[in-house]
Design an enzyme around this catalytic site. Structure first.
Site, mmCIF file in Angstrom:
data_model
loop_
_atom_site.group_PDB
_atom_site.id
_atom_site.type_symbol
_atom_site.label_atom_id
_atom_site.label_comp_id
_atom_site.label_asym_id
_atom_site.label_seq_id
_atom_site.Cartn_x
_atom_site.Cartn_y
_atom_site.Cartn_z
ATOM 1 N N LYS A 81 0.827 -1.207 0.000
ATOM 2 C CA LYS A 81 0.000 0.000 0.000
ATOM 3 C C LYS A 81 0.860 1.255 0.000
ATOM 4 O O LYS A 81 1.893 1.326 0.688
ATOM 5 C CB LYS A 81 -0.912 -0.027 1.229
ATOM 6 C CG LYS A 81 -1.910 1.122 1.329
ATOM 7 C CD LYS A 81 -2.777 0.934 2.563
ATOM 8 C CE LYS A 81 -3.823 2.023 2.717
ATOM 9 N NZ LYS A 81 -4.698 1.796 3.898
ATOM 10 N N SER A 156 -9.167 2.071 2.780
ATOM 11 C CA SER A 156 -8.209 2.817 1.977
ATOM 12 C C SER A 156 -7.154 1.935 1.305
ATOM 13 O O SER A 156 -6.391 2.418 0.465
ATOM 14 C CB SER A 156 -7.501 3.874 2.848
ATOM 15 O OG SER A 156 -6.759 3.283 3.887
ATOM 16 N N SER A 180 -9.682 -0.145 7.026
ATOM 17 C CA SER A 180 -9.098 -0.013 5.694
ATOM 18 C C SER A 180 -8.435 -1.259 5.126
ATOM 19 O O SER A 180 -8.061 -1.278 3.957
ATOM 20 C CB SER A 180 -8.095 1.141 5.672
ATOM 21 O OG SER A 180 -8.771 2.372 5.809
#
Length: 480
Positions: A81, A156, A180
């Protein structure tokens, strides 16, 4: 052969590389070829690192040729990420203020994954600083859901979820400050695990005061594995868990054998099932799918299932205040705001009061106390992960659910309470809507009882396997 290995799990892939059936370089090239075909359709990776992946794969192959011991993840491709720091690789956090930022050191989780032999295909797209449940940011296109390209992946850890669902890699690192990891796992039909607070140390993310925006969410954020099987997540935990002096929140985990946890017997567990927390507007298909999935724990897995909820009520205002409290408001207000996401600008413009923050701290304590008291009667809680299936891109969230007008963040109501409490929580694929969209089921354990969450998740996976089902977009396309 390479397609089958990339479609399968990391444990099997690593075994083939350890055994010499394939080389790490062959796997890296196959993964990069697949990215070249599929990535333009889903935009999972904001910063691909093909040359680095081939270099790392070559290092694995040289080690094997010399007869050296290989790490447990040797040659296995992963996505990281874009909020998680990577030494020498651009880490933008989805913000124009960091569009050219290249960290000098890896996050602890990346450091450990690379030491175990994983190869990094690139950085996966995330919303700006992670302040959103979807994948939009000012720098890159929002990732598209492989199950339906016009729908959100959730966020996210948006790109990580999309990359896994598209079979670009079997492993991905995500982060979870309010859901997330679990949100995109649910929307993309993969497995996401938020371990207990402190199991996986963080540095520099959330901990380095030099980087406003990046250095937020200190007591809420978790780094977690995202995979297509529970066993692969357990393997990742065996690599990334354990204390580090750079993170004051990190804790020992000698009480857990991560690799064995998914095999534990769950018969006799007491499970509370809540389809709506007593107040949440939940899409009818989501409610039905998750209810049927939860009932299988009683009818087929030997657990005691009872409908109950801890009467938490709507704590979204508390969550928003805690996020603002743990943000470097002064530092973020000094960043250029011309390209900043509108919802971040709104947060920074708000005249926060000390009493708002102290009220939120007190309310968080109340939620934690409600949860531990509730869980004296239960080993696990099961809920929907999200109140809706994936919805169209370019929305923060639906404003009508089950015929009710709601706030645009209402669909996230099941996730953030367990960031308040730091309890272990996972999202497992529970089924599909009539239109073929994935639905996730959340499994939550007691404080520090990560092993039981993994065991319950794995038991359900054995009962209702999910990895064999691929998004039609890729299942029907010619293979590269």
């Amino acid at each position: 052969m390479f397609d089958d290995l990339l479609d399968g799990d990391a444990i099997a892939l690593a075994a083939h590389i350890h055994g010499g059936d394939v080389s790490a370089t062959e796997i890296a090239k196959a993964a990069l070829d697949r990215m070249a075909e599929r990535e333009p359709l889903i935009a999972a990776f904001c910063t691909p690192t093909p040359e680095l992946a081939l270099q790392q794969a070559a290092t694995v192959d040289r080690s094997r040729a010399r007869g050296e011991a290989l790490g447990p993840l040797a040659g296995v491709p992963m996505g990281v990420k874009d909020l998680i720091c990577t030494a020498g690789v651009k880490t933008t956090s989805g913000s124009a203020a960091y569009r050219d930022f290249i960290p000098q050191e890896d996050d602890i989780s990346v450091e450990r994954m690379l030491a175990a032999g994983a190869i990094m295909l690139g950085k996966t797209t995330a919303p700006e600083f992670g302040y959103s449940g979807v994948g939009h940011n000012p720098l890159f296109p929002a990732p598209r859901n492989p199950w339906h390209r016009e729908m959100t992946t959730g966020g996210s850890s948006a790109g990580s979820g999309a990359a896994l669902a598209a079979r670009l890699c079997p492993l991905a690192l995500g982060s979870d400050g309010g859901g997330s990891v679990r949100i995109p796992a649910a929307h993309c039909g993969v497995f996401g695990f938020k371990a207990s607070m402190g199991r996986v140390p963080l540095w520099p993310g959330c901990r380095d005061e030099r980087y406003p925006g990046v250095s937020s969410w200190e007591s809420l954020e978790h780094i977690g594995p995202m995979t297509r099987s529970v066993a692969d997540a357990a393997l990742m935990m065996s690599v990334i868990a354990g204390p580090d002096m750079r993170d004051r929140h990190s804790i020992p985990c000698g009480d857990i054998n991560w690799r064995e946890a998914p095999q534990r017997d769950i018969r006799g567990l007491r499970i509370a099932f809540s389809a709506d927390w007593g107040y949440v507007a939940v899409d009818g298909e989501v409610r039905d799918i998750v209810t049927r999935a939860a009932q299988r724990f009683a009818s087929e897995l030997g657990c005691e299932l009872e409908e109950a909820h801890p009467d938490l009520g709507d704590r979204s205002a508390t969550f928003a205040a805690l996020v603002a409290l743990e943000s470097d408001l002064s530092g973020m207000r000094s960043l250029p705001r011309e390209e900043m996401s509108p919802h971040l600008q709104a947060m920074l413009q708000q005249p926060w009061r000390a009493e708002t923050f102290t009220d939120a701290i007190a309310d968080r304590k109340a939620v934690v106390n409600q949860l531990w008291r509730f869980m004296q009667r239960y080993d696990l809680i099961i809920t929907p992960t999200l109140a809706t299936p994936p919805f169209p891109l370019n929305m923060q969230g639906p404003e009508i659910i089950a015929g009710r007008m709601v706030r645009s963040d209402h669909w996230l109501s099941f996730c953030y309470p367990f960031n308040f409490s730091g309890q272990p929580a996972a999202s497992v694929p529970a089924g599909f809507t009539a239109s073929g969209l994935p639905v996730g089921m959340q499994i939550v354990g007691r404080h520090l009882d990560d092993a039981t969450v993994l065991a319950a998740s794995a038991a359900f996976e054995r009962l209702q396997p999910w990895n064999a089902v691929q998004p039609p977009l890729f299942a029907t396309r010619e293979k590269p």
